[in-house]
Scaffold this motif. Structure first.
Motif, short mmCIF file in Angstrom:
data_model
loop_
_atom_site.label_atom_id
_atom_site.label_comp_id
_atom_site.label_asym_id
_atom_site.label_seq_id
_atom_site.Cartn_x
_atom_site.Cartn_y
_atom_site.Cartn_z
N GLY A 127 0.78 -1.23 0.00
CA GLY A 127 0.00 0.00 0.00
C GLY A 127 0.82 1.28 0.00
N ALA A 128 2.14 1.16 -0.01
CA ALA A 128 2.97 2.37 0.05
C ALA A 128 3.07 3.00 -1.35
CB ALA A 128 4.35 2.02 0.57
N SER A 129 2.98 4.30 -1.39
CA SER A 129 3.11 5.00 -2.67
C SER A 129 4.55 4.92 -3.14
CB SER A 129 2.73 6.48 -2.50
OG SER A 129 3.66 7.10 -1.64
N ARG A 130 4.79 5.31 -4.39
CA ARG A 130 6.15 5.25 -4.91
C ARG A 130 7.10 6.14 -4.09
NH1 ARG A 130 9.28 3.77 -9.44
NH2 ARG A 130 7.74 2.81 -10.74
N TRP A 131 6.62 7.31 -3.75
CA TRP A 131 7.45 8.25 -3.00
C TRP A 131 7.76 7.71 -1.60
CZ3 TRP A 131 10.72 11.70 -4.17
CH2 TRP A 131 11.10 12.70 -3.28
N TYR A 153 5.13 -3.51 8.45
CA TYR A 153 5.23 -2.38 7.52
C TYR A 153 3.90 -2.06 6.83
CZ TYR A 153 6.93 0.78 3.93
OH TYR A 153 7.11 1.86 3.13
N GLY A 154 3.23 -3.11 6.35
CA GLY A 154 1.95 -2.91 5.67
C GLY A 154 0.92 -2.24 6.56
N LEU A 155 0.89 -2.67 7.84
CA LEU A 155 -0.06 -2.09 8.79
C LEU A 155 0.28 -0.64 9.08
CD1 LEU A 155 -0.34 -5.04 11.33
CD2 LEU A 155 -1.91 -4.46 9.50
N LYS A 156 1.58 -0.35 9.13
CA LYS A 156 2.05 1.00 9.40
C LYS A 156 1.57 1.93 8.28
CE LYS A 156 6.34 3.34 10.42
NZ LYS A 156 7.80 3.19 10.32
N ILE A 157 1.72 1.45 7.04
CA ILE A 157 1.26 2.23 5.89
C ILE A 157 -0.24 2.47 5.99
CG2 ILE A 157 0.92 2.16 3.38
CD1 ILE A 157 3.78 2.61 4.04
N ALA A 158 -0.95 1.44 6.43
CA ALA A 158 -2.40 1.55 6.53
C ALA A 158 -2.83 2.41 7.71
CB ALA A 158 -3.02 0.16 6.64
N GLY A 159 -1.87 2.83 8.55
CA GLY A 159 -2.19 3.72 9.66
C GLY A 159 -2.72 3.02 10.89
N VAL A 160 -2.41 1.74 11.04
CA VAL A 160 -2.85 1.00 12.22
C VAL A 160 -1.99 1.43 13.41
CG1 VAL A 160 -3.08 -1.31 13.22
CG2 VAL A 160 -3.55 -0.95 10.79
N ARG A 172 -0.62 -3.05 16.00
CA ARG A 172 0.33 -3.67 15.10
C ARG A 172 1.10 -4.77 15.80
NH1 ARG A 172 2.25 1.85 13.08
NH2 ARG A 172 4.18 1.47 14.22
N ARG A 173 1.55 -4.46 17.01
CA ARG A 173 2.33 -5.44 17.78
C ARG A 173 1.53 -6.70 18.02
NH1 ARG A 173 7.04 -2.96 19.96
NH2 ARG A 173 7.56 -4.80 21.17
N GLU A 174 0.25 -6.52 18.30
CA GLU A 174 -0.64 -7.64 18.57
C GLU A 174 -0.73 -8.55 17.34
OE1 GLU A 174 -5.12 -7.40 19.74
OE2 GLU A 174 -3.94 -6.05 21.02
N HIS A 175 -0.99 -7.92 16.18
CA HIS A 175 -1.09 -8.68 14.93
C HIS A 175 0.19 -9.44 14.64
CE1 HIS A 175 -4.98 -7.57 13.32
NE2 HIS A 175 -4.77 -6.30 13.62
N VAL A 176 1.31 -8.73 14.82
CA VAL A 176 2.61 -9.34 14.52
C VAL A 176 2.85 -10.52 15.45
CG1 VAL A 176 5.10 -9.00 14.61
CG2 VAL A 176 3.65 -7.29 13.51
#
Lengths: 298, 363
Positions: free
Chosen positions: A199-203, B102-109, B114-118
């Motif tokens: 889900g991360a953008s290119r930037w 990382y994916g969760l961080k991007i999603a704003g969790v 996040r720690r729980e999921h991991v």
């Protein structure tokens, strides 16, 4: 470094190849040549530095009137360093720091973006563009400097540090962009793709995934830009003509030219001060650089 | 979620080379919770198909839908898929934990969530004690587990695998296969697994789709594609060791078909209807090495022994015949002798007939 088992008796070598020297003799000659050439080379390189250090710490009268290979305790002094707080010298030092820092920031920033673009995007004439970049190295600074003077004075960048930063960045850039381009090519694209899918953008991917992995290349580019900017004389002399704005290298030239009396002690003190940062910079970052490359080879 | 691939074509144009049709009008549906494996030799278009589903590549023609949503033109960021790469692609500068979240961080969790999921995912993958290490200090198998965990924590709506085990050794593969199956069951979404390894395909899949040269050959359950291959390509690709083929000629067909192979004739249980149009014509006979027996030269195809590959529980023996080298799965005790004349006896009920030109299976 012969061990007893390796030692050959002369008679044995004789039967082997006639006039061949014994192993021991060849070994000794090799080491003599090796250390001899190393010593000679070091002396040539290190003597000017030694001379600078010695003079910087010697009483300024003594520097001019007397000559001695070794410093004598009576004439050792720190007085010369008072020049650092006097006249235009502090200005020179500050200007040099500003210009160098600016050049490093611009070079690292631009080379990261440009290197990424060249490594990851396909565009027409990319190879030609890269080769064209290197063309900049075909000209000596003085050839580039004079037209730059005319242009800079036209657009008001003369005597502005930003003007020198732009000029120095542009000559550091070809190397930095090439390095960054080649370095980013070694980072697997799948890492970025994985971040995009997450889900991360290119930037964002560029910042989170690519930039942290280019640290060794960033250090190398910064080191290169530092060396170019810190030691630059020609561009600074041409583009920063005023006393207030110029950097250390042209500044020290002016110190020498000032009046009939040349204070070698002062000049050597300033020189020493300006030599220390590059040495430290190179030494510590070189360590880091090697460390960085080790990590990449996993 | 269901993934529909409709008439998808991907053509690569390059100025100095020929047009390459990587995927040619592929249509395939992956049901919710289904584990579909796309298998084929390298260059068959399977990875291109997967990249199109992931959004890393765009089809030249055709559509990809997830349920009713057309995702054909969507960038990868908006597809909510997970993809496991062949080269694992962990971020070397982040710890295992950072990689996984990382994916969760991007999603704003938020961080505690996040720690729980991991922690949950790590427990399932048995890497709970590795979370603070850097990826480079883990073994290949553990790294692949981390990569699995990275996908698991995101709970994606489609799970894609791009030959994730190609770089692992056989033992690790066997260890990881059940892990992959557990994880995909846990998520319960459609799974598209790309591999060139038919063993992986057979052992893990609900359904296998075999591709060759950009075209879908056959899609079916592992048993189906093994026992009823649609053509000689599928017959040869699926099954270990590969199916053996013999050029043959149908002499007659009435109740049983007499098929001559060189000097040797076998009678197959096939009706005249089935072999309509092939009587008195050439065909290819396909037999699995497991269905070939060893006998006297008079009983079967004359063969000369070349070498044995003992595997412990069975032996793969290679014979030289007038049809070329033939592999036969023999008993573990079998010890071939270069001076003895052998005859290869085909199990008649297990032979399959293929059209010599199109390769389509006729019986």
């Amino acid at each position: 470094m012969s061990t007893p088992t390796e030692t050959e008796t002369p008679s044995e070598t004789e039967t082997e190849g006639g006039t061949r020297l014994s192993y021991e003799t060849r070994d000794r000659l090799y080491h003599l040549a090796l250390y001899g050439s190393a010593a000679l080379f070091s002396a040539v390189i290190l003597f000017p530095i030694y001379w600078m250090v010695q003079n910087a710490f010697t009483d300024s009268q003594t520097v001019i009137t007397e000559f001695s290979w070794l410093p004598s305790p009576e004439t050792v002094t720190l007085d010369n360093f008072s020049v650092l707080a006097a006249g235009a010298v502090p200005r020179y030092v500050i200007n040099t720091i500003v210009v160098t820092a600016g050049t490093i920031v611009v070079v690292v920033g631009v080379s990261l973006v440009a290197g990424y673009g060249m490594a990851r995007f396909r565009f027409r004439y990319k190879e030609s563009f890269a080769q064209f970049l290197l063309l900049g190295y075909m000209f000596s600074p003085i050839v580039l400097g004079l037209p730059l003077y005319l242009i800079w004075s036209e657009i008001g960048l003369l005597n502005a540090q930003i003007g020198l930063v732009i000029a120095l960045s542009s000559i550091s850039m070809p190397f930095a962009v090439w390095l960054m381009w080649k370095y980013i090519q070694t980072i697997p694209e799948s890492m970025e793709e994985s971040a995009w899918i997450a889900g991360a953008s290119r930037w964002r991917t560029f910042w989170d995934v690519v930039v942290p992995q280019t640290k060794p290349a960033i250090v190398a580019c910064a080191l290169f830009a530092f060396a170019i900017a810190w030691n630059d004389f020609t561009f600074a002399q041409i583009l920063l003509p005023s006393q207030e704005s110029t950097t250390f290298a042209p500044g020290i030239m002016r110190l020498i030219d000032q009046g009939g009396y040349t204070s070698w002690g002062d000049i050597m003190a300033v020189s020493l001060l300006m030599t220390v940062p590059p040495l430290l910079f190179a030494y510590f970052l070189q360590e880091y650089l090697l460390k960085g490359f080790e990590v990449r080879t996993r | 979620m269901t993934v529909h691939i409709d008439n998808m074509t991907r053509v690569f144009d390059s100025p100095n080379a020929d047009r390459i049709v990587a995927v040619d009008e592929l249509s395939l549906t992956i049901e919710d919770g289904e584990f579909l494996t796309l298998v084929g030799p390298s260059g068959c278009g399977k990875t291109t198909t997967l990249r199109c589903v992931a959004g890393l590549d765009t089809p030249t023609a055709g559509t990809i839908r997830v349920d009713d949503r057309d995702v054909t033109e969507l960038p990868p960021q908006q597809r909510d898929v997970a993809l496991l790469f062949q080269d694992i692609a962990l971020y070397p500068h982040m710890s295992v934990r950072k990689n996984m979240e990382y994916g969760l961080k991007i999603a704003g969790v938020p961080e505690d969530e996040r720690r729980e999921h991991v922690a949950e995912a790590a427990a399932l993958l048995q890497i709970g004690d590795q979370l603070d290490k850097m990826p480079a200090s883990l073994s290949g198998g553990q790294q692949q587990r981390v990569a699995l965990g990275r996908s698991l924590v995101r709970d994606p709506s489609v799970f894609l695998f791009d030959e994730p085990m190609s770089d692992l050794d056989a033992k690790l593969k066997r260890e990881l296969r059940p892990v992959v199956q557990r994880i995909t069951d846990e998520i319960g979404c459609p799974v598209l697994y790309v591999t060139h390894d038919q063993e992986e395909a057979m052992t893990m899949s609900d359904r296998i789709a075999i591709m060759d040269d950009g075209e879908l050959q056959q899609a079916g359950s592992p048993k189906e594609v093994y026992s009823e291959p649609i053509n000689d390509f599928v017959g040869e690709f699926i099954g270990q060791p590969a199916m053996e083929f013999f050029d043959a000629h149908v002499e007659s067909a009435n109740g049983t078909a007499a098929v001559s192979m060189g000097d040797h004739t076998v009678s197959l249980p096939a009706t005249a209807d089935e072999l309509e149009g092939y009587v008195d014509s050439p065909v290819r006979v396909g037999v699995r090495p497991q269905q070939i027996g060893i006998g006297d030269p008079a009983e079967g195809i004359e063969a000369e022994h070349v070498l044995d590959e003992p595997l412990g529980d069975e032996t793969h023996s290679i014979f030289e015949t007038e049809f070329g080298d033939v592999t036969v799965v023999t008993h573990a005790d079998f010890d071939g002798d270069g001076d003895t004349e052998y005859g290869l006896v085909l199990d008649e009920s297990a032979t399959q007939l293929f059209d010599p030109d199109s390769g389509v299976r006729i019986h």
